[in-house]
Design a protein around this motif. Sequence first.
Motif, short mmCIF file in Angstrom:
data_model
loop_
_atom_site.label_atom_id
_atom_site.label_comp_id
_atom_site.label_asym_id
_atom_site.label_seq_id
_atom_site.Cartn_x
_atom_site.Cartn_y
_atom_site.Cartn_z
N ALA A 241 -6.33 -2.60 -0.92
CA ALA A 241 -7.55 -2.93 -0.16
C ALA A 241 -7.77 -4.43 -0.10
O ALA A 241 -8.13 -4.99 0.95
N ARG A 242 -7.55 -5.12 -1.23
CA ARG A 242 -7.71 -6.58 -1.24
C ARG A 242 -6.67 -7.26 -0.35
O ARG A 242 -6.97 -8.22 0.37
N LEU A 243 -5.44 -6.76 -0.38
CA LEU A 243 -4.39 -7.33 0.47
C LEU A 243 -4.69 -7.10 1.95
O LEU A 243 -4.43 -7.97 2.79
N MET A 244 -5.24 -5.93 2.29
CA MET A 244 -5.57 -5.63 3.69
C MET A 244 -6.65 -6.58 4.22
O MET A 244 -6.60 -7.00 5.38
N ASN A 245 -7.61 -6.91 3.38
CA ASN A 245 -8.66 -7.83 3.82
C ASN A 245 -8.13 -9.25 3.97
O ASN A 245 -8.64 -10.04 4.76
N ARG A 246 -7.08 -9.58 3.21
CA ARG A 246 -6.51 -10.93 3.30
C ARG A 246 -5.46 -11.02 4.40
O ARG A 246 -5.36 -12.03 5.09
N TYR A 247 -4.67 -9.94 4.57
CA TYR A 247 -3.60 -9.92 5.58
C TYR A 247 -3.79 -8.70 6.49
O TYR A 247 -3.28 -7.61 6.17
N PRO A 248 -4.52 -8.84 7.59
CA PRO A 248 -4.86 -7.69 8.45
C PRO A 248 -3.65 -6.93 8.99
O PRO A 248 -3.78 -5.74 9.30
N TRP A 249 -2.49 -7.55 9.10
CA TRP A 249 -1.33 -6.85 9.63
C TRP A 249 -0.91 -5.68 8.74
O TRP A 249 -0.30 -4.71 9.21
N ILE A 250 -1.28 -5.73 7.45
CA ILE A 250 -0.95 -4.62 6.55
C ILE A 250 -1.67 -3.35 6.99
O ILE A 250 -1.16 -2.24 6.81
N ILE A 251 -2.85 -3.51 7.60
CA ILE A 251 -3.62 -2.35 8.08
C ILE A 251 -2.82 -1.59 9.12
O ILE A 251 -2.75 -0.36 9.11
N LEU A 252 -2.21 -2.33 10.05
CA LEU A 252 -1.42 -1.69 11.10
C LEU A 252 -0.20 -0.98 10.51
O LEU A 252 0.14 0.13 10.92
N VAL A 253 0.46 -1.64 9.55
CA VAL A 253 1.62 -1.02 8.91
C VAL A 253 1.21 0.26 8.18
O VAL A 253 1.89 1.30 8.26
N ALA A 254 0.07 0.21 7.47
CA ALA A 254 -0.40 1.39 6.75
C ALA A 254 -0.71 2.54 7.71
O ALA A 254 -0.36 3.70 7.45
N GLY A 255 -1.36 2.22 8.82
CA GLY A 255 -1.62 3.25 9.82
C GLY A 255 -0.34 3.84 10.37
O GLY A 255 -0.24 5.06 10.59
N GLY A 256 0.67 3.00 10.60
CA GLY A 256 1.95 3.48 11.07
C GLY A 256 2.62 4.41 10.07
O GLY A 256 3.22 5.43 10.46
N ILE A 257 2.51 4.11 8.79
CA ILE A 257 3.09 4.97 7.76
C ILE A 257 2.43 6.35 7.77
O ILE A 257 3.10 7.38 7.66
N LEU A 258 1.11 6.37 7.94
CA LEU A 258 0.42 7.67 8.02
C LEU A 258 0.88 8.45 9.25
O LEU A 258 1.02 9.68 9.19
N GLY A 259 1.13 7.77 10.35
CA GLY A 259 1.65 8.44 11.54
C GLY A 259 3.02 9.03 11.29
O GLY A 259 3.32 10.15 11.73
N GLU A 260 3.86 8.30 10.57
CA GLU A 260 5.20 8.80 10.24
C GLU A 260 5.12 10.04 9.36
O GLU A 260 5.84 11.03 9.54
N VAL A 261 4.19 10.02 8.40
CA VAL A 261 3.99 11.19 7.53
C VAL A 261 3.53 12.39 8.35
O VAL A 261 3.97 13.52 8.14
N ALA A 262 2.64 12.14 9.32
CA ALA A 262 2.14 13.23 10.17
C ALA A 262 3.27 13.86 10.98
O ALA A 262 3.34 15.09 11.12
N GLY A 263 4.16 13.03 11.50
CA GLY A 263 5.29 13.56 12.26
C GLY A 263 6.18 14.44 11.41
O GLY A 263 6.63 15.51 11.86
N LYS A 264 6.44 14.04 10.18
CA LYS A 264 7.26 14.84 9.27
C LYS A 264 6.58 16.17 8.98
O LYS A 264 7.22 17.23 8.98
N MET A 265 5.27 16.14 8.73
CA MET A 265 4.54 17.37 8.45
C MET A 265 4.67 18.37 9.58
O MET A 265 4.94 19.55 9.37
N MET A 266 4.47 17.91 10.81
CA MET A 266 4.48 18.83 11.96
C MET A 266 5.84 19.47 12.15
O MET A 266 5.95 20.67 12.43
N LEU A 267 6.90 18.69 12.00
CA LEU A 267 8.24 19.22 12.23
C LEU A 267 8.69 20.16 11.11
O LEU A 267 9.56 21.01 11.32
N HIS A 268 8.12 20.01 9.91
CA HIS A 268 8.54 20.83 8.78
C HIS A 268 7.59 22.00 8.53
O HIS A 268 7.68 22.66 7.48
N ASP A 269 6.70 22.28 9.46
CA ASP A 269 5.85 23.45 9.37
C ASP A 269 6.73 24.71 9.36
O ASP A 269 7.68 24.82 10.15
#
Length: 231
Positions: free
Chosen positions: A155-183
């Motif tokens: 959380a502290r790093l995200m407030n200092r380096y906003p680009w980490i927020i985008l990367v974190a959101g992208g990782i959650l999207g990747e996890v979501a894709g894996k979940m859907m395909l492995h249903d």
Amino acid sequence: MNLDFLLGVGKIVLIDLALAGDNALVIALAVRTLSPRQQFLGRVWGTVGAVGLRLAFIFVVTYLLAVPLLQVVGGLLLVWIAIKLVLQPDGHEGAQVKQSTTLLGAVWIIIVADVIMSLDNVIGVAGAAEGNMRLVVFGIALSIPIVVWGSGVLARLMNRYPWIILVAGGILGEVAGKMMLHDQFITNRFGDAPDGVEAALRIGLALAIMLVGWLVTRRRAAVADDGAATR
């Protein structure tokens, strides 16, 4: 506290820590706009609530995995949560921006996202415990401090380096894709997706969420600059 029990705890802790990265990302994204004290409370209560529900899942894991398309629905919800968190404004985007998340709102997001991501994760924990619920509770409890600490650092790093927020959101999207395909319903009906299709979906979702976050952030910055110029 015999050797088998200690080995079982070790296996569960390792499984939890291997899965803790995604959970720490969600927690950090959810609390990053709160005050420091509320960030700590949000991390603690969000983690405790999520762990409690994960323990409940282990009791009914066989039934949950038999529900058709449950992981597909969970993956879609996780995409929505990722977009919501990436688009959450912070204090760096202008003095008129207010806190977009309350403490209760952050705790709710943490619990919901963790529940969604834990639908398949609890299988590993349940298997390692071999039916011993004391082992499950003890092993998961040991991982809580690490998740809380790790999410605070993020959380502290995200407030200092906003680009980490985008990367974190992208990782959650990747996890979501894996979940859907492995249903289980999808794999039973259509078989395992080819590696290329799975990679395309997972990477595509990650990039799409990052792109949406980047475009909205740019637009907000442009609007803030225009507003400052007209004063």
